[in-house]
Motif scaffolding. Structure first.
Motif, PDB file in Angstrom:
ATOM      1  N   PHE A  40      93.907   6.531 116.983  1.00 45.56           N
ATOM      2  CA  PHE A  40      95.273   6.986 116.778  1.00 45.56           C
ATOM      3  C   PHE A  40      95.776   7.904 117.880  1.00 45.56           C
ATOM      4  CE2 PHE A  40      93.412   6.112 112.597  1.00 45.56           C
ATOM      5  CZ  PHE A  40      94.209   5.035 112.256  1.00 45.56           C
ATOM      6  N   THR A  41      95.284   7.712 119.084  1.00 48.23           N
ATOM      7  CA  THR A  41      95.748   8.532 120.203  1.00 48.23           C
ATOM      8  C   THR A  41      97.191   8.229 120.571  1.00 48.23           C
ATOM      9  OG1 THR A  41      94.844   6.969 121.799  1.00 48.23           O
ATOM     10  CG2 THR A  41      93.448   8.850 121.184  1.00 48.23           C
ATOM     11  N   TRP A  86      84.128   7.801 113.795  1.00 50.51           N
ATOM     12  CA  TRP A  86      85.286   8.332 114.524  1.00 50.51           C
ATOM     13  C   TRP A  86      86.553   7.577 114.182  1.00 50.51           C
ATOM     14  CZ3 TRP A  86      82.784   7.685 119.988  1.00 50.51           C
ATOM     15  CH2 TRP A  86      81.690   8.553 120.111  1.00 50.51           C
ATOM     16  N   GLU A  87      87.565   8.282 113.749  1.00 53.92           N
ATOM     17  CA  GLU A  87      88.877   7.659 113.594  1.00 53.92           C
ATOM     18  C   GLU A  87      89.846   8.125 114.658  1.00 53.92           C
ATOM     19  OE1 GLU A  87      91.442   9.883 110.353  1.00 53.92           O
ATOM     20  OE2 GLU A  87      89.475   9.401 109.564  1.00 53.92           O
ATOM     21  N   TYR A  88      89.609   9.278 115.249  1.00 49.58           N
ATOM     22  CA  TYR A  88      90.588   9.835 116.209  1.00 49.58           C
ATOM     23  C   TYR A  88      90.842   8.964 117.427  1.00 49.58           C
ATOM     24  CZ  TYR A  88      86.288  11.827 118.213  1.00 49.58           C
ATOM     25  OH  TYR A  88      85.029  11.996 118.714  1.00 49.58           O
ATOM     26  N   PRO A  89      89.874   8.219 117.986  1.00 49.64           N
ATOM     27  CA  PRO A  89      90.234   7.379 119.145  1.00 49.64           C
ATOM     28  C   PRO A  89      91.231   6.274 118.793  1.00 49.64           C
ATOM     29  CG  PRO A  89      87.860   7.649 119.047  1.00 49.64           C
ATOM     30  CD  PRO A  89      88.421   8.187 117.759  1.00 49.64           C
ATOM     31  N   TYR A 108      86.306   9.824 125.146  1.00 50.33           N
ATOM     32  CA  TYR A 108      85.844   9.858 123.762  1.00 50.33           C
ATOM     33  C   TYR A 108      84.459   9.239 123.601  1.00 50.33           C
ATOM     34  CZ  TYR A 108      90.682  10.879 122.494  1.00 50.33           C
ATOM     35  OH  TYR A 108      91.927  11.439 122.382  1.00 50.33           O
ATOM     36  N   SER A 111      99.438   7.544 118.207  1.00 49.22           N
ATOM     37  CA  SER A 111     100.234   7.704 116.983  1.00 49.22           C
ATOM     38  C   SER A 111     101.417   8.656 117.168  1.00 49.22           C
ATOM     39  CB  SER A 111      99.365   8.161 115.821  1.00 49.22           C
ATOM     40  OG  SER A 111      98.850   9.440 116.071  1.00 49.22           O
ATOM     41  N   TYR A 112     101.447   9.379 118.277  1.00 47.73           N
ATOM     42  CA  TYR A 112     102.610  10.214 118.555  1.00 47.73           C
ATOM     43  C   TYR A 112     103.830   9.372 118.906  1.00 47.73           C
ATOM     44  CZ  TYR A 112      99.256  14.008 118.609  1.00 47.73           C
ATOM     45  OH  TYR A 112      98.280  14.892 118.254  1.00 47.73           O
TER      46      TYR A 112
END
Length: 105
Positions: free
Chosen positions: A42-43, A37-40, A2, A45-46
């Motif tokens: 919540f990797t 960036w917020e996606y790194p 990322y 969060s699954y």
């Protein structure tokens, strides 16, 4: 992977991610600028039930009502101060020395 284009952010995001895992929040308030960036964050969060909630939104989506009254912590890329007051609660900065992203609990 990322952080290929912005490696200087890796350690700061790592700190926030590691502390999110310790805190185990359900509702995470986000105060982000447009291109941040917020996606790194919540990797994982699954495997965890994390509900990101955008706070202080200034676009048209600000009119959509939130069903959540409180957040367990706040992640910000726009505010670096000792505390953030939100919805009647005070959150303390856990990493004031960072330059880009801050976690408040």
């Amino acid at each position: 992977k990322y952080f290929t284009n912005r490696p200087e952010l890796y350690d700061e995001y790592k700190f926030v991610i590691e502390n999110l895992e310790k805190i185990e929040p359900k509702n995470v308030g986000l105060m982000f600028a447009t291109d941040d960036w917020e996606y790194p964050l919540f990797t994982t969060s699954y495997t965890q039930n994390i509900n990101p909630i955008h706070l202080n939104v200034s676009n048209i989506t600000k009119n959509i009502p939130h069903k959540i009254d409180s957040v367990d912590c706040i992640i910000s890329t726009t505010t670096n101060s000792n505390t953030i007051d939100y919805n009647g609660k005070r959150y303390s900065n856990m990493n004031e020395k960072n330059n880009f992203i801050w976690l408040y609990k």
